[in-house]
Design an enzyme around this catalytic site. Structure first.
Site, PDB file in Angstrom:
ATOM      1  N   HIS A 162      -5.774  -5.937   2.477  1.00 41.90           N
ATOM      2  CA  HIS A 162      -4.817  -4.861   2.765  1.00 41.90           C
ATOM      3  C   HIS A 162      -4.408  -4.966   4.229  1.00 41.90           C
ATOM      4  O   HIS A 162      -5.263  -4.849   5.110  1.00 41.90           O
ATOM      5  CB  HIS A 162      -5.459  -3.502   2.505  1.00 41.90           C
ATOM      6  CG  HIS A 162      -5.793  -3.275   1.057  1.00 41.90           C
ATOM      7  ND1 HIS A 162      -5.285  -2.229   0.337  1.00 41.90           N
ATOM      8  CD2 HIS A 162      -6.561  -3.976   0.189  1.00 41.90           C
ATOM      9  CE1 HIS A 162      -5.740  -2.285  -0.900  1.00 41.90           C
ATOM     10  NE2 HIS A 162      -6.514  -3.340  -1.020  1.00 41.90           N
TER      11      HIS A 162
ATOM     12  N   CYS B  91       0.850  -1.196   0.000  1.00 43.81           N
ATOM     13  CA  CYS B  91       0.000   0.000   0.000  1.00 43.81           C
ATOM     14  C   CYS B  91       0.885   1.244   0.000  1.00 43.81           C
ATOM     15  O   CYS B  91       1.798   1.358   0.812  1.00 43.81           O
ATOM     16  CB  CYS B  91      -0.861  -0.050   1.255  1.00 43.81           C
ATOM     17  SG  CYS B  91      -1.408   1.541   1.820  1.00 43.81           S
ATOM     18  N   GLU B  92       0.607   2.179  -0.907  1.00 41.31           N
ATOM     19  CA  GLU B  92       1.469   3.363  -0.996  1.00 41.31           C
ATOM     20  C   GLU B  92       1.217   4.343   0.155  1.00 41.31           C
ATOM     21  O   GLU B  92       1.989   5.268   0.359  1.00 41.31           O
ATOM     22  CB  GLU B  92       1.299   4.066  -2.340  1.00 41.31           C
ATOM     23  CG  GLU B  92       0.000   4.812  -2.532  1.00 41.31           C
ATOM     24  CD  GLU B  92      -0.091   5.502  -3.895  1.00 41.31           C
ATOM     25  OE1 GLU B  92       0.616   5.109  -4.830  1.00 41.31           O
ATOM     26  OE2 GLU B  92      -0.897   6.442  -4.012  1.00 41.31           O
ATOM     27  N   HIS B  93       0.152   4.149   0.897  1.00 37.65           N
ATOM     28  CA  HIS B  93      -0.140   5.056   2.004  1.00 37.65           C
ATOM     29  C   HIS B  93       0.523   4.628   3.309  1.00 37.65           C
ATOM     30  O   HIS B  93       0.767   5.451   4.177  1.00 37.65           O
ATOM     31  CB  HIS B  93      -1.655   5.158   2.219  1.00 37.65           C
ATOM     32  CG  HIS B  93      -2.379   5.697   1.034  1.00 37.65           C
ATOM     33  ND1 HIS B  93      -3.357   4.998   0.370  1.00 37.65           N
ATOM     34  CD2 HIS B  93      -2.235   6.867   0.367  1.00 37.65           C
ATOM     35  CE1 HIS B  93      -3.798   5.728  -0.646  1.00 37.65           C
ATOM     36  NE2 HIS B  93      -3.133   6.857  -0.674  1.00 37.65           N
ATOM     37  N   HIS B  94       0.755   3.324   3.446  1.00 37.81           N
ATOM     38  CA  HIS B  94       1.327   2.839   4.704  1.00 37.81           C
ATOM     39  C   HIS B  94       2.564   1.954   4.531  1.00 37.81           C
ATOM     40  O   HIS B  94       3.185   1.579   5.508  1.00 37.81           O
ATOM     41  CB  HIS B  94       0.265   2.038   5.488  1.00 37.81           C
ATOM     42  CG  HIS B  94      -0.955   2.840   5.821  1.00 37.81           C
ATOM     43  ND1 HIS B  94      -2.085   2.826   5.041  1.00 37.81           N
ATOM     44  CD2 HIS B  94      -1.201   3.694   6.841  1.00 37.81           C
ATOM     45  CE1 HIS B  94      -2.995   3.642   5.575  1.00 37.81           C
ATOM     46  NE2 HIS B  94      -2.491   4.176   6.655  1.00 37.81           N
TER      47      HIS B  94
ATOM     48  N   GLN C  16      -5.146  -0.251  -4.873  1.00 39.55           N
ATOM     49  CA  GLN C  16      -5.712  -1.359  -5.658  1.00 39.55           C
ATOM     50  C   GLN C  16      -6.398  -0.895  -6.947  1.00 39.55           C
ATOM     51  O   GLN C  16      -6.322  -1.561  -7.978  1.00 39.55           O
ATOM     52  CB  GLN C  16      -6.689  -2.143  -4.776  1.00 39.55           C
ATOM     53  CG  GLN C  16      -7.114  -3.452  -5.422  1.00 39.55           C
ATOM     54  CD  GLN C  16      -7.949  -4.304  -4.499  1.00 39.55           C
ATOM     55  OE1 GLN C  16      -7.738  -4.292  -3.280  1.00 39.55           O
ATOM     56  NE2 GLN C  16      -8.889  -5.044  -5.051  1.00 39.55           N
TER      57      GLN C  16
ATOM     58  N   CYS D 170      -2.900  -2.873   5.912  1.00 38.39           N
ATOM     59  CA  CYS D 170      -3.105  -1.610   6.638  1.00 38.39           C
ATOM     60  C   CYS D 170      -4.532  -1.507   7.167  1.00 38.39           C
ATOM     61  O   CYS D 170      -4.816  -0.686   8.024  1.00 38.39           O
ATOM     62  CB  CYS D 170      -2.753  -0.405   5.764  1.00 38.39           C
ATOM     63  SG  CYS D 170      -3.683  -0.331   4.250  1.00 38.39           S
TER      64      CYS D 170
END
Ligand code: ZN
Length: 227
Positions: free
Chosen positions: A188, A119-122, A160, A190
């Site tokens: 995910h 995940c690019e956020h976490h 995704q 996260c």
């Protein structure tokens, strides 16, 4: 420290937590700097190793410990050569097309392609399965290549929705047809291991192009995938 950001797309004010937990994404292309590939992979690994050892140091970990000593180098190597290797266009799979000799003109489905992304956020794993279908426009590709396309785009920091569309776009370009479908069913970490801590939910995203964008085709495809 950044706590909020103004969206480049609509000027909306968003907190960085909202962006992460709502999994917002900004476009089809992975956001990359113009000079992303000026640095060699060797330099990237050296830099990441130094920076990661700083993170560990700040967390209070003893980097002289035998078990931890090699971690910054291992993480750097893993980032550049493995889990984020799909950022580098040099690693994009070469796809050879073959004539559709069998004149097979129905849908071809490759299901249950396991992939691991992040995940690019976490920067924690996304684990899932991709199902791909296409109808030949006169050319076909080797089955393993469908898998390779999925793995290439998975090996990036991702969301995704973007992963789904990037795979679909690549298939359309390579196969020279709009008739492609991509379904991704993923978990995910996260969402399950932190934040809302929901261990049972999964996320499904779909792309139905051309002839697949039709209720009976979607039903047929879902039948193949679920059986
Ligand atoms: Zn996330």
């Amino acid at each position: 420290m950044i706590t909020e950001t103004i969206s480049k797309t609509n000027g909306q004010k968003l907190s960085i937590e909202d962006i992460g937990d709502d999994h917002l994404f900004t476009g089809l292309d992975t956001p990359m700097k113009a000079n992303a590939f000026e640095m060699s992979n060797t330099e990237k690994k050296e830099r990441i190793s130094i920076l990661f050892s700083e993170i560990m140091d700040v967390l209070g970990l003893d980097l002289t410990d035998d078990s931890l000593q090699g971690t910054p180098d291992r993480v750097a190597k893993m980032y550049v050569e493995e889990i984020f290797s799909g950022l580098d266009p040099k690693n994009k799979p070469e796809i050879a097309l073959f004539d559709n000799k069998y004149q097979y003109n129905q849908m071809l489905v490759e299901k249950n392609i396991t992939f691991y992304s992040n995940c690019e956020h976490h920067f924690v794993p996304i684990i899932g399965k991709a199902h791909i279908a296409y109808k030949s426009s006169g050319k076909v590709i080797g089955l393993s290549k469908l898998n390779r396309i999925v793995q290439y785009y998975a090996k990036r920091p991702q969301v995704q929705e973007r992963l789904t569309n990037q795979i679909a776009n690549e298939l359309k370009t390579v196969l020279k047809t709009e008739d492609v479908a991509v379904i991704i069913d993923a978990k995910h970490l996260c969402v399950s291991s932190r934040g809302i801590k929901d261990d049972t939910s999964a996320t499904v995203t779909t792309y139905y192009g051309g002839e697949f964008n039709n209720a009976s085709k979607i039903l047929e495809l879902q039948n193949y995938i679920n059986n």
